[in-house]
Design a protein around this motif. Structure first.
Motif, PDB file in Angstrom:
ATOM      1  N   ASP A 123      -6.635 -11.496  -2.136  1.00  0.00           N
ATOM      2  CA  ASP A 123      -6.235 -12.004  -0.827  1.00  0.00           C
ATOM      3  C   ASP A 123      -5.563 -10.927   0.025  1.00  0.00           C
ATOM      4  OD1 ASP A 123      -6.124 -14.299   0.934  1.00  0.00           O
ATOM      5  OD2 ASP A 123      -3.949 -14.333   0.618  1.00  0.00           O
ATOM      6  N   GLY A 124      -5.582  -9.690  -0.454  1.00  0.00           N
ATOM      7  CA  GLY A 124      -5.008  -8.592   0.318  1.00  0.00           C
ATOM      8  C   GLY A 124      -3.507  -8.468   0.184  1.00  0.00           C
ATOM      9  N   GLY A 125      -2.968  -8.969  -0.918  1.00  0.00           N
ATOM     10  CA  GLY A 125      -1.525  -8.964  -1.092  1.00  0.00           C
ATOM     11  C   GLY A 125      -0.886  -7.593  -1.016  1.00  0.00           C
ATOM     12  N   TYR A 126      -1.596  -6.570  -1.499  1.00  0.00           N
ATOM     13  CA  TYR A 126      -1.056  -5.213  -1.462  1.00  0.00           C
ATOM     14  C   TYR A 126      -1.279  -4.526  -0.106  1.00  0.00           C
ATOM     15  CZ  TYR A 126      -0.040  -5.041  -6.492  1.00  0.00           C
ATOM     16  OH  TYR A 126       0.481  -5.246  -7.754  1.00  0.00           O
ATOM     17  N   ARG A 127      -1.993  -5.216   0.811  1.00  0.00           N
ATOM     18  CA  ARG A 127      -2.302  -4.595   2.104  1.00  0.00           C
ATOM     19  C   ARG A 127      -1.587  -5.268   3.270  1.00  0.00           C
ATOM     20  NH1 ARG A 127      -7.279  -5.377  -0.322  1.00  0.00           N
ATOM     21  NH2 ARG A 127      -7.867  -6.969   1.217  1.00  0.00           N
ATOM     22  N   ASP A 128      -0.858  -6.342   2.989  1.00  0.00           N
ATOM     23  CA  ASP A 128      -0.222  -7.102   4.063  1.00  0.00           C
ATOM     24  C   ASP A 128       1.290  -6.902   4.016  1.00  0.00           C
ATOM     25  OD1 ASP A 128       0.717  -8.905   5.897  1.00  0.00           O
ATOM     26  OD2 ASP A 128      -0.489 -10.595   5.181  1.00  0.00           O
ATOM     27  N   PRO A 129       1.857  -6.199   4.990  1.00  0.00           N
ATOM     28  CA  PRO A 129       3.299  -5.929   4.944  1.00  0.00           C
ATOM     29  C   PRO A 129       4.159  -7.177   5.104  1.00  0.00           C
ATOM     30  CG  PRO A 129       2.366  -5.198   7.039  1.00  0.00           C
ATOM     31  CD  PRO A 129       1.207  -5.566   6.158  1.00  0.00           C
ATOM     32  N   ALA A 130       3.561  -8.276   5.546  1.00  0.00           N
ATOM     33  CA  ALA A 130       4.348  -9.491   5.755  1.00  0.00           C
ATOM     34  C   ALA A 130       4.974 -10.000   4.464  1.00  0.00           C
ATOM     35  CB  ALA A 130       3.476 -10.579   6.371  1.00  0.00           C
TER      36      ALA A 130
ATOM     37  N   TRP B  54       6.214  -8.111   2.010  1.00  0.00           N
ATOM     38  CA  TRP B  54       6.982  -7.092   1.295  1.00  0.00           C
ATOM     39  C   TRP B  54       8.342  -6.839   1.913  1.00  0.00           C
ATOM     40  CZ3 TRP B  54       5.059  -4.653  -3.104  1.00  0.00           C
ATOM     41  CH2 TRP B  54       3.748  -4.980  -3.423  1.00  0.00           C
ATOM     42  N   LEU B  55       9.322  -6.580   1.050  1.00  0.00           N
ATOM     43  CA  LEU B  55      10.576  -6.002   1.492  1.00  0.00           C
ATOM     44  C   LEU B  55      10.295  -4.635   2.117  1.00  0.00           C
ATOM     45  CD1 LEU B  55      12.684  -6.790  -1.698  1.00  0.00           C
ATOM     46  CD2 LEU B  55      12.953  -7.889   0.543  1.00  0.00           C
ATOM     47  N   SER B  56      11.138  -4.207   3.029  1.00  0.00           N
ATOM     48  CA  SER B  56      10.904  -2.928   3.702  1.00  0.00           C
ATOM     49  C   SER B  56      10.802  -1.777   2.709  1.00  0.00           C
ATOM     50  CB  SER B  56      12.037  -2.665   4.699  1.00  0.00           C
ATOM     51  OG  SER B  56      11.872  -1.404   5.319  1.00  0.00           O
ATOM     52  N   ASP B  57      11.737  -1.707   1.757  1.00  0.00           N
ATOM     53  CA  ASP B  57      11.686  -0.638   0.755  1.00  0.00           C
ATOM     54  C   ASP B  57      10.431  -0.756  -0.102  1.00  0.00           C
ATOM     55  OD1 ASP B  57      14.064   0.372   1.675  1.00  0.00           O
ATOM     56  OD2 ASP B  57      15.280  -0.375   0.002  1.00  0.00           O
ATOM     57  N   GLY B  58      10.036  -1.992  -0.390  1.00  0.00           N
ATOM     58  CA  GLY B  58       8.846  -2.204  -1.196  1.00  0.00           C
ATOM     59  C   GLY B  58       7.586  -1.766  -0.492  1.00  0.00           C
ATOM     60  N   TRP B  59       7.470  -2.076   0.794  1.00  0.00           N
ATOM     61  CA  TRP B  59       6.289  -1.663   1.555  1.00  0.00           C
ATOM     62  C   TRP B  59       6.230  -0.147   1.665  1.00  0.00           C
ATOM     63  CZ3 TRP B  59       1.785  -3.340   2.397  1.00  0.00           C
ATOM     64  CH2 TRP B  59       0.982  -2.832   3.419  1.00  0.00           C
ATOM     65  N   ALA B  60       7.377   0.494   1.860  1.00  0.00           N
ATOM     66  CA  ALA B  60       7.399   1.960   1.904  1.00  0.00           C
ATOM     67  C   ALA B  60       6.948   2.534   0.570  1.00  0.00           C
ATOM     68  CB  ALA B  60       8.806   2.451   2.251  1.00  0.00           C
ATOM     69  N   TRP B  61       7.349   1.908  -0.539  1.00  0.00           N
ATOM     70  CA  TRP B  61       6.951   2.354  -1.876  1.00  0.00           C
ATOM     71  C   TRP B  61       5.453   2.181  -2.082  1.00  0.00           C
ATOM     72  CZ3 TRP B  61       5.420  -1.128  -5.912  1.00  0.00           C
ATOM     73  CH2 TRP B  61       5.304  -0.547  -7.186  1.00  0.00           C
ATOM     74  N   VAL B  62       4.912   1.036  -1.676  1.00  0.00           N
ATOM     75  CA  VAL B  62       3.470   0.792  -1.799  1.00  0.00           C
ATOM     76  C   VAL B  62       2.687   1.848  -1.034  1.00  0.00           C
ATOM     77  CG1 VAL B  62       1.631  -0.773  -1.039  1.00  0.00           C
ATOM     78  CG2 VAL B  62       3.586  -1.675  -2.286  1.00  0.00           C
ATOM     79  N   GLN B  63       3.128   2.141   0.175  1.00  0.00           N
ATOM     80  CA  GLN B  63       2.415   3.116   0.994  1.00  0.00           C
ATOM     81  C   GLN B  63       2.526   4.529   0.435  1.00  0.00           C
ATOM     82  OE1 GLN B  63       0.560   2.085   4.008  1.00  0.00           O
ATOM     83  NE2 GLN B  63       0.865   0.345   2.633  1.00  0.00           N
ATOM     84  N   ALA B  64       3.724   4.901   0.021  1.00  0.00           N
ATOM     85  CA  ALA B  64       3.937   6.264  -0.464  1.00  0.00           C
ATOM     86  C   ALA B  64       3.220   6.521  -1.781  1.00  0.00           C
ATOM     87  CB  ALA B  64       5.436   6.534  -0.616  1.00  0.00           C
ATOM     88  N   GLU B  65       3.183   5.509  -2.651  1.00  0.00           N
ATOM     89  CA  GLU B  65       2.620   5.699  -3.984  1.00  0.00           C
ATOM     90  C   GLU B  65       1.171   5.226  -4.101  1.00  0.00           C
ATOM     91  OE1 GLU B  65       4.260   7.309  -6.288  1.00  0.00           O
ATOM     92  OE2 GLU B  65       6.066   7.483  -5.055  1.00  0.00           O
ATOM     93  N   GLY B  66       0.614   4.623  -3.053  1.00  0.00           N
ATOM     94  CA  GLY B  66      -0.758   4.133  -3.120  1.00  0.00           C
ATOM     95  C   GLY B  66      -0.934   3.006  -4.130  1.00  0.00           C
ATOM     96  N   ILE B  67       0.026   2.088  -4.182  1.00  0.00           N
ATOM     97  CA  ILE B  67       0.000   1.013  -5.181  1.00  0.00           C
ATOM     98  C   ILE B  67      -1.009  -0.049  -4.765  1.00  0.00           C
ATOM     99  CG2 ILE B  67       1.378  -0.701  -6.398  1.00  0.00           C
ATOM    100  CD1 ILE B  67       2.231   2.185  -6.949  1.00  0.00           C
ATOM    101  N   GLU B  68      -1.895  -0.421  -5.688  1.00  0.00           N
ATOM    102  CA  GLU B  68      -2.923  -1.428  -5.414  1.00  0.00           C
ATOM    103  C   GLU B  68      -3.014  -2.506  -6.477  1.00  0.00           C
ATOM    104  OE1 GLU B  68      -6.453   0.954  -5.078  1.00  0.00           O
ATOM    105  OE2 GLU B  68      -6.083   1.407  -2.964  1.00  0.00           O
TER     106      GLU B  68
END
Length: 422
Positions: free
Chosen positions: A234-241, A243-257
């Motif tokens: 459902d795009g959970g790893y692609r939707d910033p809505a 995520w916590l701000s720190d969590g979204w930054a972590w997902v983006q920086a580390e390429g978490i999927e």
């Protein structure tokens, strides 16, 4: 430090000491000297270091002060195998532990034998204080048994050969558990923390105190891999809505999927474990997720993470020796279908993230001296996990047990159980 309400006699401590120490060596029995030396990341430690540090603990806090005429195996080990005890002086830098090609694994095993012989010989004459320290050392070593396994899993996962530590067949097909049922929790003032009914507790589990619980419910079981795949699809790893701000930054920086160790292949999702790379079992609890991921999933599911107090209150009447813990295949097992009338699988399989910060309870005071550094100094920036995992030695955890990690960490067997407000 520890709280030990029964100073165990030598007749109780000696066999327990032998059993715990033997299990550590059994877990490392399949490792080569190279396997036991290498360190895969700064958060992990080599297996050789775990085996040595747990011996250093007994040597430093028990034998040095409570065994007459004890002679250290090698005085240099006091520097090599101290972890974070500032009161014990300088130490080898944690990120550099994997560069200790010497002493060898055989040397470490001889060190362990030296410590064991001295401690067992001195134990009959030890007083209550020393016996309490021995009990603390055994629970400390059980923590390192789990860390030894999770650190080896991480090390093997970055080897292109993806070796297995334990042989195990693929999971048999299992029916997916039914939908989540919500179990209403206690409301109002409840008592939380070490209640004195066990022989041992860590200092951070107390003092026993009252907490106010608002109307809430807990999911009757942990979240499964199948449910997590729905989150991914459902795009959970692609939707910033979500995520916590720190969590979204972590997902983006580390390429978490996806959870750690997962890989998407033509035949579907696979995961790497201590039994090698295997297909993801849809019916098993999801694991190797960070607090950020757990929180995002809960938001996506229209729920939240439980508080530490809600989780502990719900688990107080569940047997902590139940569940999938370290005496079988070391991976989360498929969840049996059940009616959802009660909380299930509270202990074992996966450590369950809570939304509670790891902070001291009202009235907590760390002991004086180096042993007082055991838990209290880490009460900053970390979150509490409850319940133990498939790599936790059976008998080690209880409802009041407080594990803690930073929100981005996920190399442990970490999963989640949902909660919601009523």
């Amino acid at each position: 430090m520890a709280k030990s309400r029964m100073a165990p006699g030598e007749e109780d401590l000696a066999p327990r000491y032998r059993d715990v120490r033997a299990l550590s060596e059994a877990l490392a029995a399949g490792l080569s000297d190279a396997d036991a030396t290498v360190q895969s990341m700064a958060d992990a430690s080599p297996a050789k270091w775990h085996l040595a540090h747990s011996s250093w603990f007994f040597e430093t806090f028990v034998l040095r002060d409570h065994a007459a005429d004890y002679q250290p195996f090698d005085p240099r080990f006091a520097y090599l195998f101290n972890s974070y005890y500032e009161g014990e002086g300088p130490r080898h830098a944690r990120p550099l532990r994997g560069l200790l090609t010497r002493p060898s694994l055989d040397d470490i095993l001889r060190y362990r034998a030296h410590v064991d012989a001295a401690l067992l010989a001195a134990l009959p004459d030890m007083g209550a204080q020393a016996q309490t320290l021995v009990a603390l050392g055994l629970h400390h070593e059980q923590q390192h048994q789990e860390l030894l396994l999770t650190d080896i899993q991480h090390l093997f996962s970055i080897n292109p050969l993806e070796p297995a530590l334990f042989d195990a067949p693929n999971d048999m097909p299992a029916a997916l558990p039914g939908p989540i049922h919500w179990i209403e929790g206690r409301q109002g003032l409840v008592e939380i923390g070490d209640d004195g009914r066990t022989d041992f507790a860590f200092d951070c589990e107390g003092p026993r105190h009252k907490a106010l619980l608002h109307p809430h419910a807990l999911a009757h079981r942990p979240v499964t891999n199948a449910e997590w795949i729905s989150f991914i699809d459902d795009g959970g790893y692609r939707d910033p809505a979500h995520w916590l701000s720190d969590g979204w930054a972590w997902v983006q920086a580390e390429g978490i999927e996806a959870p750690l160790y997962w890989r998407h292949e033509p035949q579907g999702w696979t995961r790497f474990g201590l039994d090698g790379r295997k297909p993801v079992n849809p019916a098993a609890p999801v694991c190797h997720i960070s607090l950020y991921e757990a929180d995002a999933y809960a938001r996506w599911a229209g729920a939240r993470l439980p508080t530490e107090e809600e989780w502990e209150s719900g688990a107080q009447n569940v047997a902590p020796i139940s569940g999938n813990q370290l005496d079988g295949p070391t991976c989360p097992r498929p969840q049996a279908t059940d009616g959802g009338a009660a909380l299930t699988r509270m202990f074992g399989d996966v450590w369950e993230w809570t939304g509670s910060a790891y902070r001291p309870y009202p009235g907590f005071q760390a002991d004086e001296g180096a042993v007082g550094e055991y838990n209290g100094k880490f009460m900053s920036g970390q979150f509490v996990l409850k319940g133990g995992s498939c790599a936790t030695p059976r008998g080690h955890v209880r409802a009041s047990y407080r594990n803690f990690f930073y929100p981005h960490q996920r190399w442990q067997f970490t999963g989640l159980r949902l909660a919601k407000d009523l």
